[in-house]
Design a protein around this motif. Structure first.
Motif, PDB file in Angstrom:
ATOM      1  N   ASP A   1       0.810  -1.219   0.000  1.00  0.00           N
ATOM      2  CA  ASP A   1       0.000   0.000   0.000  1.00  0.00           C
ATOM      3  C   ASP A   1       0.845   1.272   0.000  1.00  0.00           C
ATOM      4  O   ASP A   1       0.348   2.348   0.305  1.00  0.00           O
ATOM      5  CB  ASP A   1      -0.957   0.002   1.183  1.00  0.00           C
ATOM      6  N   PHE A   2       2.127   1.179  -0.365  1.00  0.00           N
ATOM      7  CA  PHE A   2       2.992   2.357  -0.365  1.00  0.00           C
ATOM      8  C   PHE A   2       2.437   3.411  -1.318  1.00  0.00           C
ATOM      9  O   PHE A   2       2.088   3.128  -2.451  1.00  0.00           O
ATOM     10  CB  PHE A   2       4.414   1.996  -0.793  1.00  0.00           C
ATOM     11  N   ASN A   3       2.368   4.644  -0.839  1.00  0.00           N
ATOM     12  CA  ASN A   3       1.928   5.778  -1.644  1.00  0.00           C
ATOM     13  C   ASN A   3       2.927   6.901  -1.413  1.00  0.00           C
ATOM     14  O   ASN A   3       2.949   7.499  -0.340  1.00  0.00           O
ATOM     15  CB  ASN A   3       0.516   6.216  -1.243  1.00  0.00           C
ATOM     16  N   PHE A   4       3.738   7.187  -2.405  1.00  0.00           N
ATOM     17  CA  PHE A   4       4.810   8.169  -2.268  1.00  0.00           C
ATOM     18  C   PHE A   4       4.278   9.527  -1.816  1.00  0.00           C
ATOM     19  O   PHE A   4       4.860  10.168  -0.956  1.00  0.00           O
ATOM     20  CB  PHE A   4       5.553   8.320  -3.596  1.00  0.00           C
ATOM     21  N   ASN A   5       3.175   9.956  -2.368  1.00  0.00           N
ATOM     22  CA  ASN A   5       2.649  11.280  -2.044  1.00  0.00           C
ATOM     23  C   ASN A   5       2.222  11.392  -0.586  1.00  0.00           C
ATOM     24  O   ASN A   5       2.242  12.467  -0.010  1.00  0.00           O
ATOM     25  CB  ASN A   5       1.496  11.644  -2.971  1.00  0.00           C
ATOM     26  N   GLU A   6       1.837  10.302   0.024  1.00  0.00           N
ATOM     27  CA  GLU A   6       1.471  10.324   1.442  1.00  0.00           C
ATOM     28  C   GLU A   6       2.680  10.123   2.347  1.00  0.00           C
ATOM     29  O   GLU A   6       2.695  10.567   3.479  1.00  0.00           O
ATOM     30  CB  GLU A   6       0.440   9.232   1.730  1.00  0.00           C
ATOM     31  N   GLU A   7       3.699   9.453   1.849  1.00  0.00           N
ATOM     32  CA  GLU A   7       4.851   9.077   2.671  1.00  0.00           C
ATOM     33  C   GLU A   7       5.924  10.152   2.758  1.00  0.00           C
ATOM     34  O   GLU A   7       6.549  10.337   3.781  1.00  0.00           O
ATOM     35  CB  GLU A   7       5.502   7.809   2.112  1.00  0.00           C
ATOM     36  N   VAL A   8       6.168  10.836   1.670  1.00  0.00           N
ATOM     37  CA  VAL A   8       7.375  11.651   1.567  1.00  0.00           C
ATOM     38  C   VAL A   8       7.347  12.835   2.538  1.00  0.00           C
ATOM     39  O   VAL A   8       6.401  13.597   2.592  1.00  0.00           O
ATOM     40  CB  VAL A   8       7.613  12.116   0.118  1.00  0.00           C
ATOM     41  N   LEU A   9       8.375  12.916   3.316  1.00  0.00           N
ATOM     42  CA  LEU A   9       8.703  14.035   4.176  1.00  0.00           C
ATOM     43  C   LEU A   9       7.672  14.423   5.221  1.00  0.00           C
ATOM     44  O   LEU A   9       7.701  15.528   5.725  1.00  0.00           O
ATOM     45  CB  LEU A   9       9.070  15.262   3.333  1.00  0.00           C
ATOM     46  N   HIS A  10       6.771  13.541   5.558  1.00  0.00           N
ATOM     47  CA  HIS A  10       5.942  13.791   6.736  1.00  0.00           C
ATOM     48  C   HIS A  10       6.773  13.508   7.987  1.00  0.00           C
ATOM     49  O   HIS A  10       6.596  14.134   9.018  1.00  0.00           O
ATOM     50  CB  HIS A  10       4.682  12.928   6.724  1.00  0.00           C
ATOM     51  N   THR A  11       7.651  12.545   7.850  1.00  0.00           N
ATOM     52  CA  THR A  11       8.579  12.217   8.922  1.00  0.00           C
ATOM     53  C   THR A  11       9.949  12.062   8.291  1.00  0.00           C
ATOM     54  O   THR A  11      10.088  11.392   7.274  1.00  0.00           O
ATOM     55  CB  THR A  11       8.176  10.890   9.600  1.00  0.00           C
ATOM     56  N   ILE A  12      10.948  12.672   8.878  1.00  0.00           N
ATOM     57  CA  ILE A  12      12.308  12.533   8.375  1.00  0.00           C
ATOM     58  C   ILE A  12      13.113  11.764   9.409  1.00  0.00           C
ATOM     59  O   ILE A  12      13.293  12.222  10.537  1.00  0.00           O
ATOM     60  CB  ILE A  12      12.961  13.901   8.114  1.00  0.00           C
ATOM     61  N   PRO A  13      13.586  10.578   9.047  1.00  0.00           N
ATOM     62  CA  PRO A  13      14.407   9.830   9.994  1.00  0.00           C
ATOM     63  C   PRO A  13      15.764  10.497  10.180  1.00  0.00           C
ATOM     64  O   PRO A  13      16.367  10.966   9.218  1.00  0.00           O
ATOM     65  CB  PRO A  13      14.553   8.453   9.345  1.00  0.00           C
TER      66      PRO A  13
END
Length: 157
Positions: free
Chosen positions: A107-119
């Protein structure tokens, strides 16, 4: 690949393509050995990613690299152990930019994942060996936010 004709489903005059869970689950096994990789503020070339792999991931067989149109890469390893090795060895950077890697998920969705959290990789120098316990490190990590320890710390190496 030869495609077969599958009879169409028509509902209220519209063609409806129906995919079942079984249709896509078969491929999950192929991609469960993959990670999603992107670079903060930049989309490097596949060649740059392959150089990163050759220089920093030299303990694994050369994985297959795919560039997605949304600016991220999917890197598929030959086995899950190699994927885990790369995930836990980090952090990685290219041209002083953070390389973010995550296990691939159906279910990976780049638009939802990117840069909401930065490890972030945090070094905690001079911690006495008797403080390298799950409880002590958890207390310190809780002050930073959601946290985990790398394999060397976990194994007290």
């Amino acid at each position: 690949m030869n495609l077969s004709y599958i009879p169409l489903v028509i509902q209220e005059g519209e063609v409806v393509v129906q995919l079942t869970k079984e249709d896509v689950e078969e491929e999950n096994g192929v991609w469960e050995k993959a990670i999603v990789l992107y670079v903060v503020e930049n989309t490097p070339s596949i060649g740059t990613i392959e150089r990163l792999i050759g220089n920093q991931w030299n303990l694994v067989q050369k994985p297959k690299v795919f560039l997605h149109n949304d600016g991220y890469f999917v890197v598929r390893f030959s086995n899950s152990d190699e994927k885990e090795e790369v995930l836990f060895k980090g952090p990685y950077s290219i041209f002083n930019r953070s390389v973010i890697i995550k296990p691939w998920a159906p279910d990976f969705n780049f638009n939802e994942e990117v840069l909401h959290t930065i490890p972030l990789w945090v070094e905690l120098p001079n911690i006495p060996l008797n403080s390298w316990t799950n409880t002590t490190l958890s207390k310190i990590g809780s002050g930073l936010g959601k946290s985990c320890a790398d394999a060397c710390t976990f194994d007290m190496e």
